[in-house]
Design a protein around this motif. Structure first.
Motif, mmCIF file in Angstrom:
data_model
loop_
_atom_site.group_PDB
_atom_site.id
_atom_site.type_symbol
_atom_site.label_atom_id
_atom_site.label_comp_id
_atom_site.label_asym_id
_atom_site.label_seq_id
_atom_site.Cartn_x
_atom_site.Cartn_y
_atom_site.Cartn_z
ATOM 1 N N LYS A 1 0.609 -1.191 0.457
ATOM 2 C CA LYS A 1 -0.292 -0.224 -0.041
ATOM 3 C C LYS A 1 0.761 1.199 -0.107
ATOM 4 O O LYS A 1 1.929 1.372 0.982
ATOM 5 C CB LYS A 1 -1.000 0.011 1.180
ATOM 6 C CG LYS A 1 -1.764 -0.828 1.159
ATOM 7 C CD LYS A 1 -2.520 -1.253 2.527
ATOM 8 C CE LYS A 1 -3.688 -2.576 2.339
ATOM 9 N NZ LYS A 1 -4.630 -2.466 3.615
ATOM 10 N N ILE B 1 -1.996 -1.130 -3.848
ATOM 11 C CA ILE B 1 -2.830 0.333 -3.520
ATOM 12 C C ILE B 1 -2.175 0.955 -3.442
ATOM 13 O O ILE B 1 -1.248 1.517 -2.542
ATOM 14 C CB ILE B 1 -3.472 -0.721 -1.685
ATOM 15 C CG1 ILE B 1 -3.668 -2.256 -1.450
ATOM 16 C CG2 ILE B 1 -4.960 -0.091 -1.594
ATOM 17 C CD1 ILE B 1 -5.326 -2.684 -3.022
ATOM 18 N N TYR C 1 -0.656 1.886 6.015
ATOM 19 C CA TYR C 1 0.003 2.110 4.087
ATOM 20 C C TYR C 1 1.625 1.240 4.613
ATOM 21 O O TYR C 1 2.327 1.656 5.795
ATOM 22 C CB TYR C 1 0.331 3.398 3.926
ATOM 23 C CG TYR C 1 -1.222 3.788 3.194
ATOM 24 C CD1 TYR C 1 -1.148 3.207 1.924
ATOM 25 C CD2 TYR C 1 -1.708 3.979 3.743
ATOM 26 C CE1 TYR C 1 -2.610 3.336 1.931
ATOM 27 C CE2 TYR C 1 -3.218 4.152 3.423
ATOM 28 C CZ TYR C 1 -3.680 3.592 2.071
ATOM 29 O OH TYR C 1 -4.775 4.548 1.382
#
Length: 161
Positions: free
Chosen positions: A4, A37, A83
């Motif tokens: 991410k 992502i 993240y």
């Protein structure tokens, strides 16, 4: 394994959505949309919910990037838990997000252009108050950084196997 990535600038209407859109296209072309992502955010709250700046979108469209679906949001402390990479567009943004991250060390926090392959620049300049050519400069720098970032992620994932 899912990676991410969060791109961060000041208002999330010029630089970070550009990085978001450019990186998303590279990821899609590499067939990795299911495993990487991508999001973008701003350190400030002035533009929450707004689409990227019209000049940003115009410059991006000329190079084949569609940013129209993106909407500005503000970075929050939970982002550092969610993240793997939180990447700042300039040193001021980096200082702000490092202060927010505190002692959370489970994500990589750095300047986005630390991943650039050919540019000597380490900061993506804010084009907001400048002329049209500033948006093209942002795209050139972001494309370079995005290529390097994708290569770094691919290398890290292949090394982890």
């Amino acid at each position: 394994m899912t990676t991410k990535v969060l791109f961060v600038c000041l208002g999330n209407i010029c630089r970070s959505p550009t990085a978001h859109g450019v990186f998303a296209k590279l990821v899609a072309e590499a067939g990795l949309s299911d495993s990487i992502i991508i999001d973008s955010a701003g350190t400030g709250d002035w533009h929450i919910g707004r689409a990227p700046d019209e000049r940003t979108q115009k410059a991006a469209i000329k190079r084949g990037y569609d940013l129209s679906a993106l909407r500005a949001r503000q970075v929050c402390s939970a982002d550092f838990d969610q993240y793997d990479y939180v990447l700042a567009m300039d040193k001021s943004n980096l200082k702000d997000i490092r202060a927010m991250a505190g002692n959370k060390t489970n994500c990589h926090v750095s300047l986005f252009l630390d991943f650039a392959e050919s540019s000597w620049q380490r900061e993506v300049p804010d084009p907001y108050y400048g002329g049209e050519d500033g948006f093209d400069t942002v795209l050139e720098l972001v494309e370079d950084g995005a290529r390097g970032l994708l290569a770094a992620i691919q290398y890290a994932e292949s090394s982890a196997r």
